[in-house]
Design a protein around this motif. Structure first.
Motif, PDB file in Angstrom:
ATOM      1  N   LYS A   1      -0.338   7.329   3.709  1.00  0.00           N
ATOM      2  CA  LYS A   1      -0.862   6.966   2.393  1.00  0.00           C
ATOM      3  C   LYS A   1       0.161   6.180   1.580  1.00  0.00           C
ATOM      4  O   LYS A   1      -0.176   5.202   0.909  1.00  0.00           O
ATOM      5  CB  LYS A   1      -1.256   8.231   1.637  1.00  0.00           C
ATOM      6  CG  LYS A   1      -2.530   8.886   2.130  1.00  0.00           C
ATOM      7  CD  LYS A   1      -2.864  10.114   1.308  1.00  0.00           C
ATOM      8  CE  LYS A   1      -4.144  10.771   1.813  1.00  0.00           C
ATOM      9  NZ  LYS A   1      -4.462  11.995   1.032  1.00  0.00           N
TER      10      LYS A   1
ATOM     11  N   GLN B   1      -0.475   2.522   0.326  1.00  0.00           N
ATOM     12  CA  GLN B   1      -0.431   2.189  -1.083  1.00  0.00           C
ATOM     13  C   GLN B   1       0.525   1.033  -1.353  1.00  0.00           C
ATOM     14  O   GLN B   1       0.234   0.130  -2.151  1.00  0.00           O
ATOM     15  CB  GLN B   1      -0.008   3.417  -1.896  1.00  0.00           C
ATOM     16  CG  GLN B   1      -1.090   4.484  -1.977  1.00  0.00           C
ATOM     17  CD  GLN B   1      -0.620   5.724  -2.702  1.00  0.00           C
ATOM     18  OE1 GLN B   1       0.549   5.820  -3.088  1.00  0.00           O
ATOM     19  NE2 GLN B   1      -1.530   6.682  -2.875  1.00  0.00           N
TER      20      GLN B   1
ATOM     21  N   GLN C   1      -0.794  -2.433  -2.802  1.00  0.00           N
ATOM     22  CA  GLN C   1      -0.224  -3.003  -4.021  1.00  0.00           C
ATOM     23  C   GLN C   1       0.306  -4.414  -3.766  1.00  0.00           C
ATOM     24  O   GLN C   1       0.112  -5.317  -4.592  1.00  0.00           O
ATOM     25  CB  GLN C   1       0.924  -2.101  -4.531  1.00  0.00           C
ATOM     26  CG  GLN C   1       0.457  -0.745  -5.056  1.00  0.00           C
ATOM     27  CD  GLN C   1      -0.451  -0.881  -6.250  1.00  0.00           C
ATOM     28  OE1 GLN C   1      -0.288  -1.812  -7.062  1.00  0.00           O
ATOM     29  NE2 GLN C   1      -1.410   0.031  -6.381  1.00  0.00           N
TER      30      GLN C   1
END
Length: 794
Positions: free
Chosen positions: A369, A373, A377
């Motif tokens: 995760k 992420q 981003q």
């Protein structure tokens, strides 16, 4: 949860291991129990079979005894002297021979006694003189009873009821007194002689004592400790080996087959009952043995089995605990290690192995995760930077090269182009993922388009895709390749992306391609060119690849060739076709206008939008001039006009206008047909009314008929009659005749009803009185004369 001392709970692996060890332990124990149960069943079956064999042995022995009694009875019955005594009438002539014959019969019985040594006692009771005939002697009946049968339980009257019974034949229980005065229970075979007078004649009584019957089973241990009995056909106990009384409430009803076995409980003891039917007589042999006698020898094996099972269970439990403790310690230490160093703790409600698996999976998932992420981003930041670059809105305070490095972008050259993509149709794609949320499916769709286009661009160049509004934009950075090949490669990328997404995912795109520009500062210009090219979707059609350079070149080459075609006379012609409901002609006119305006060279986008709005206006004016259509169509379907003005392409506009033309033409056509039908109905009503008036005024004319009426109104007689019948339900001739009959009824019932029928027939148009009578009876059911009589009676 798992970290304490060795203890069981429903989640711990200890319970699983314990159940596993118990299954391994109980498997041989279960097999031992099954073997024991099967052995017990086999032993029980063998014991039952042995008991049945003993009972069969008793039956074979006693059947011979009872057959001997039946044979002796047969010989007594057919003895010549006995039958002469019973059935001859010689004693009426020679009464002195009666005593002699009795003596001779006793001598014959003595011979039978010698021959049948297995018979304990027998005699013939002679009913007429109350005499009992025995071997070597005969006595008076009461005296013979006292010597042979007298007991408290068997009185003289009972004895007489037995020996004087007619049609008696079978075995019954009795008592007998021997020569020493001892009382014996005996099985007696009773057989009476036939009598024609309705009174008893004589009865044979043949007896075998209990002691002789059960002498054969004295050495059978089981039978000696139980009850063995012989029952007659009425389930009376003939004899039994037991000095005790027979089982109380014995279920005789269960002895309903030739042989069998069942259990009974009496006085707290369980008995096993076997029974067999005799092969030669209606007797049953029954043994009632206590169940405990069978299992005395098996009790030791049963106790040994229970003891071995208990020892196995105890030893197995001890060993299971030892190995559980030994095997669980490493697992417990591993759980302690994870719980002390992981944020998961020990709150997960599952066993230790699942906890360890969950801990590892959770840790790896968290790592994934975090990486995802970071990547997301980066992707979002990169897409936002590309969008600003396309729109020319970069922050000038940050150096451009530094911004490229921050967003992981590295241009290979200074040549750029923009590929603009618009999703026209994606229903097949959404149908694949019906269970997902719509926004999630949309994200997946954009993700697929992004990956496909970037992969195709990356084969030779670099591509960066971002979302701007409803469209997706790809910034292409060319490598240092031949400039002539760049546009061809750009179109190839567009075609391959369009084809792949359509065939694999059911995603249909319209793509526009800008020109190639040199320098980063011209990227916004390339984006504007792609937007301008996308505008030509209106005239070029959706799901196409629109090249800005190609469109600009055609516009420059044919600037004077394209023209606007929609003259007033064509508009008026289209309106006229719509008003009369001629859909085919209206559709043909619409197609001609569109074809003249949009065939190469095509008109510009602004001119195309003007043409679309002008044709919408024409259709609205036409609808407004058709009276009720505005109420029935426009007001009920206002969104059709909205959909027409919102069309993105000429093909969509043409399809919407064609559908609207069809609906309006259907309405106007149906309205015209309705007007024509109403006009025909009014004309028919007027014709029928005129014919009716003409008949009413000329019914007295004898020449009035269908042909005359047809000539009067200038029509064929048969056609006029058909029209009249379709409208009124009856033909012209029937209407003429009914009118004449009604007028005749008025003349008959009038004040001057003394007129003759000939006069009346002539006044109502009949040539003779017979025609009047025949027609009058057809419609009224009676003749004119009868009708006149009925009026007179009233």
């Amino acid at each position: 949860m798992f970290l304490g001392k060795l203890r069981f709970n429903r989640h711990s692996i200890l319970l699983t291991w314990f159940i596993t060890y118990m299954c391994i332990l109980f498997l041989p124990i279960g097999m031992s129990i099954i073997v024991y149960i099967e052995s017990s069943r086999t032993l029980e079956a063998e014991i039952h079979e042995a008991n049945k064999s003993l009972l069969k042995q008793l039956r074979e022995t006693m059947d011979n005894q009872f057959q001997a009694m039946e044979r002796l009875n047969l010989e007594l019955t057919w003895n010549v002297r006995v039958r002469e005594l019973l059935y001859s009438n010689k004693y009426e002539t020679y009464p002195n021979e009666f005593r002699y014959d009795l003596h001779m019969i006793t001598q014959d019985l003595k011979l039978f006694q010698t021959a049948y040594t297995s018979i304990d006692h027998f005699y013939i009771y002679y009913a007429p003189d109350n005499i009992v005939i025995q071997p070597n002697v005969y006595r008076e009946g009461r005296f013979a009873y006292q010597l042979t049968h007298k007991t408290d339980s068997f009185r003289y009257e009972q004895w007489l009821s037995v020996v004087e019974r007619k049609d008696a034949k079978g075995f019954i229980p009795m008592t007998r007194i021997d020569d020493d005065g001892k009382i014996h229970r005996t099985a007696a075979y009773i057989s009476s002689y036939e009598s024609d007078k309705g009174t008893p004649v004589a009865t044979n009584v043949i007896m075998i004592d209990n002691r002789r019957i059960f002498h054969a089973i004295e050495n059978m241990e089981l039978f000696n400790q139980g009850h063995v009995g012989i029952l007659n056909e009425d389930n009376q106990l003939l004899v039994t080996n037991s000095s005790d009384t027979w089982i109380d409430d014995f279920p005789f009803g269960k002895l309903d087959r030739s042989s069998g076995f069942f259990y009974i409980v009496q006085g707290g003891r369980k008995y096993e009952v076997f029974y067999l039917s005799s092969k030669h007589s209606p007797l049953k042999y029954v043994s009632v043995i206590p169940s405990s006698l069978y299992w005395e020898k098996a009790e030791r094996i049963r106790k040994l089995t229970y003891m071995s099972i208990g020892i196995s269970l105890l030893g197995g439990m001890v060993l299971s605990y030892f190995f559980l403790r030994r095997n669980y310690n490493p697992v417990r230490r591993l759980v302690q290690t994870f719980s002390g160093k992981s944020h998961i703790g020990t709150t997960v409600p599952d066993n230790e192995f699942h906890y360890l698996q969950y801990a590892v999976d959770t840790t790896l998932s968290e790592m994934e995760k975090i990486a995802l992420q970071i990547d997301q981003q980066h992707h979002l930041l990169q897409a936002n930077f590309i969008a600003k670059l396309l729109k020319g809105r970069l922050d000038r305070r940050i150096p451009f090269d530094e911004a490229l490095t921050t967003h992981r972008i590295r241009f290979q050259s200074n040549a750029f182009a923009v590929l603009l993509m618009y999703v026209e149709e994606s229903e097949p794609f959404f149908e694949r993922y019906e269970g997902m949320q719509a926004d999630e499916v949309l994200k997946l769709l954009h993700f697929i388009i992004t990956n496909v286009v970037e992969e195709l661009a990356a084969q030779q160049y670099q591509g960066y895709v971002t979302e701007i509004g409803d469209s997706m934009v790809c910034l292409i950075n060319f490598s240092r390749s031949e400039e002539d090949e760049r546009m061809a490669d750009l179109l190839r990328i567009a075609r391959e992306a369009q084809s792949f997404l359509r065939s694999k995912f059911g995603i249909y795109l319209t793509l526009s391609v800008s020109a190639i520009h040199e320098g980063v500062e011209d990227i916004p210009q390339a984006y504007v060119e792609a937007l301008d090219a996308m505008e030509y979707k209106l005239v070029m059609g959706a799901k196409e690849i629109l090249s800005y350079e190609q469109i600009r070149k055609e516009a420059d080459d044919d600037a004077e060739a394209g023209y606007y075609y929609y003259p007033i006379q064509v508009e008026q012609q289209l309106m006229n076709y719509v008003k009369i409901g001629d859909f085919d002609k209206a559709k043909q006119t619409l197609e001609e206008v569109i074809e003249r305006n949009f065939r190469p060279p095509v008109v510009s986008v602004p001119i195309a939008r003007c043409l679309m709005l002008n044709m919408v206006s024409t259709l609205i004016k036409t609808i407004s001039e058709i009276g009720d259509v505005q109420e029935s169509f426009l007001i009920r379907n206002p969104k059709k006009i909205e959909r027409l003005t919102a069309c993105d392409t000429v093909h969509e506009m043409q399809a919407q206008m064609t559908e609207m033309l069809r609906l309006v033409c259907e309405f106007t056509s149906s309205k015209r047909q309705l007007n024509i039908q109403q006009s025909k109905k009014r004309a028919l009503d007027e014709l029928v009314r005129s014919v009716t008036v003409f008949i009413t005024e000329n019914y007295h004319d004898p020449n009035l008929n269908i042909s005359m009426i047809g000539d009067r109104f200038g029509m064929k007689a048969t056609y006029l009659s058909k029209l009249f019948k379709d409208h009124n339900g009856e033909g012209l001739l029937d209407f003429i005749n009914k009118t004449r009959v009604e007028q005749a009824k008025k003349l008959i019932s009038g004040s001057d009803n003394d007129k003759s029928l000939n006069h009346i027939a002539g006044n109502v148009g009949f040539n003779d009185v017979n025609a009047l009578i025949r027609t009058f009876k057809k419609y009224e059911g009676i003749t004119p004369g009868k009708y006149k009589e009925l009026l007179g009676e009233e």
